[in-house]
Design an enzyme around this catalytic site. Structure first.
Site, PDB file in Angstrom:
ATOM      1  N   THR A  78      70.713 117.564   9.504  1.00  0.00           N
ATOM      2  CA  THR A  78      69.577 118.490   9.566  1.00  0.00           C
ATOM      3  C   THR A  78      70.007 119.791  10.232  1.00  0.00           C
ATOM      4  OG1 THR A  78      67.988 116.674   9.673  1.00  0.00           O
ATOM      5  CG2 THR A  78      67.234 118.832  10.448  1.00  0.00           C
ATOM      6  N   ASN A 157      69.249 111.571  -1.868  1.00  0.00           N
ATOM      7  CA  ASN A 157      68.994 110.450  -0.961  1.00  0.00           C
ATOM      8  C   ASN A 157      68.009 109.399  -1.483  1.00  0.00           C
ATOM      9  OD1 ASN A 157      67.762 113.138  -0.219  1.00  0.00           O
ATOM     10  ND2 ASN A 157      66.267 111.772   0.683  1.00  0.00           N
ATOM     11  N   GLN A 185      74.685 112.152   2.138  1.00  0.00           N
ATOM     12  CA  GLN A 185      74.744 110.868   1.424  1.00  0.00           C
ATOM     13  C   GLN A 185      76.053 110.704   0.651  1.00  0.00           C
ATOM     14  OE1 GLN A 185      72.486 108.419   1.460  1.00  0.00           O
ATOM     15  NE2 GLN A 185      70.773 109.454   2.451  1.00  0.00           N
ATOM     16  N   GLY A 206      76.921 111.403  11.038  1.00  0.00           N
ATOM     17  CA  GLY A 206      77.546 110.141  11.402  1.00  0.00           C
ATOM     18  C   GLY A 206      76.781 108.893  10.984  1.00  0.00           C
ATOM     19  N   HIS A 207      75.453 108.928  11.122  1.00  0.00           N
ATOM     20  CA  HIS A 207      74.710 107.665  10.984  1.00  0.00           C
ATOM     21  C   HIS A 207      74.514 107.203   9.553  1.00  0.00           C
ATOM     22  CE1 HIS A 207      70.458 108.918   9.950  1.00  0.00           C
ATOM     23  NE2 HIS A 207      70.930 110.094  10.321  1.00  0.00           N
ATOM     24  N   THR A 245      77.266 121.510  25.088  1.00  0.00           N
ATOM     25  CA  THR A 245      78.342 120.583  25.404  1.00  0.00           C
ATOM     26  C   THR A 245      78.466 119.517  24.323  1.00  0.00           C
ATOM     27  OG1 THR A 245      77.897 120.886  27.747  1.00  0.00           O
ATOM     28  CG2 THR A 245      79.197 118.951  27.142  1.00  0.00           C
ATOM     29  N   CYS A 331      62.673 110.364   5.251  1.00  0.00           N
ATOM     30  CA  CYS A 331      62.764 111.689   5.855  1.00  0.00           C
ATOM     31  C   CYS A 331      61.504 112.509   5.623  1.00  0.00           C
ATOM     32  CB  CYS A 331      63.954 112.443   5.284  1.00  0.00           C
ATOM     33  SG  CYS A 331      65.405 111.422   5.180  1.00  0.00           S
TER      34      CYS A 331
END
Ligand SMILES: *Cc1c(COP(=O)(O)O)cnc(C)c1O
Length: 395
Positions: A78, A157, A185, A206-207, A245, A331
């Site tokens: 996103t 998706n 995706q 990542g997920h 960070t 989503c």
């Protein structure tokens, strides 16, 4: 939340994927022992964290055919999409104010476009055919001398459609237009080579690839060089493009997930496709009126999007608490009805009877069999009770 004895079978790998144990193992030292700030360049703790981040950056870059210095970490796809689209438009929009995108993009892309229109950009939305694919010749027609960017997602998706990335990239570069793709995706599901495909910016996360939630990246190409206006003001990390960070453990996990994806992609695609095809075969051989939404050919291995005649998905879902699948997309929770299925030409009734199944690395043969049998059982029950209502009414 409904309480059930055993955990349901997970069939929703487009919403998120279970993290791989190897990813967690790589991450865990960076929570407790190796806790330094990767931007602290005065001491050992910082160097240790920075080195881990560099390795992760290399692993991520390799998985898409990029160089490590072309990867900017973000909180997910996103943010990467927002950074790519708003970042480029706010820097170059005065000179070239036209963007081309597609009607089946993820909400974070469509909403970014909406806000860019308010900032003075002009956006053209390409339609898709019933397979879910854009028309390449139409893309060529809509590009003008004012076109700055084309943004077309790699893999949809909901219906798993793979867009013709190489062809889009070629057209973009021939016309000196930047090409951005939402690859959330696609990573780990199809081979991606940003150089060969002429992709200038790629959003990944990542997920969706068995890594941690909360960490993603934007690939920003060097040739041709893409410059972006940052979204955040801050300490100037990530070469000033994305201040804040870096979360070392998440970066390390995302890196490890990409390394695994690179190694496993070919074999995994075959085994997941086999499972998907088995499930489809079981459903279509034992049930009438099962329709595949979107084409089966240009589609990622783990995706099934089906409409089942005479079955309301809400009813089906309520009777299957032991299966975790979805209707449309997680989503866009604000709207029940899928705009993606509408765009590929489905009627409201077909959309109301649609379901999305996403299989992945951890989907077992036992689970697939069980899911198939339970779906068949409940679809038959729903149809029987519907028919008995009609018969009773006729009597
Ligand atoms: C999941 C997804 C996103 C959002 O990614 P996050 O990392 O959850 O922000 C964007 N685009 C597509 C196509 C997705 O599937």
């Amino acid at each position: 939340m409904k309480k059930i004895g055993l955990k349901p079978v997970y069939l929703d790998c487009h919403a998120t994927t279970q993290m791989d144990q190897r990813v967690l193992d790589a991450m865990s030292p960076y929570f407790l022992e190796k806790f330094g700030n990767p931007h602290s360049d005065n001491h050992y703790f910082g160097w240790e964290a920075a080195e881990a981040v560099n390795i992760a950056r290399e692993q991520i870059a390799q998985s898409i055919g990029a160089s490590a210095n072309e990867i900017v970490f973000t909180s997910g796809a996103t943010e990467a999409n927002n950074l790519a689209l708003k970042g480029i438009a706010r820097l170059y929009g005065k000179k070239k104010n036209h963007i081309v995108t597609c009607v089946t993009e993820h909400p974070c892309v469509l909403e970014s476009m909406r806000s860019l229109v308010e900032e003075g950009m002009r956006v053209t939305y390409l339609n898709v055919n019933q397979d879910g694919l854009i028309d390449i010749s139409k893309l060529e027609q809509v590009i003008t001398k004012d076109t700055l960017l084309v943004s077309v997602m790699a893999v949809q998706n909901e219906i798993g459609t793979i867009q013709p990335l190489s062809e889009i990239g070629e057209i973009c570069h021939y016309n000196k237009v930047y090409f951005h793709s939402d690859g959330a995706q696609a990573l780990g599901r199809i081979p991606i080579d940003v150089k060969k495909m002429n992709i200038d910016m790629l959003s990944i996360t990542g997920h969706k690839v068995y890594g941690p939630m909360g960490c993603g990246a934007l690939y920003i190409g060097k040739i041709p060089k893409v410059k972006l206006m940052p979204l955040f003001s801050g300490g100037g990390q990530e070469k000033g493009i994305r201040s804040g960070t870096l979360p070392t453990p998440l970066c390390v996990g995302f890196g490890k997930a990409c390394e695994l994806a690179t190694d496993l992609l070919a074999a995994e695609t075959i085994s997941i496709r086999k499972k998907r095809d088995l499930l489809l075969e079981k459903l279509t051989s034992e049930l009438s009126g099962v329709h595949i939404n979107g084409c089966i050919k240009h589609r990622v291995a783990g995706n099934l999007n089906l409409s089942i005649d005479e079955v309301d998905t809400g009813t089906l879902m309520a009777s299957l608490p032991d299966l975790a699948f979805s209707t449309g997309s997680a989503c866009s929770s604000n709207s029940d009805s899928s705009y993606v299925l509408k765009e590929i030409g489905l009627s409201d009734a077909e959309i109301d009877s649609s379901l999305r199944i996403g299989l992945g690395r951890f989907s077992s043969d036992f689970e697939i069999n069980y899911a198939g049998e339970r779906l068949i059982e409940e679809v038959n029950k729903i149809r029987d009770s519907r028919r008995s209502i009609f018969i009773n009414a006729a009597e």
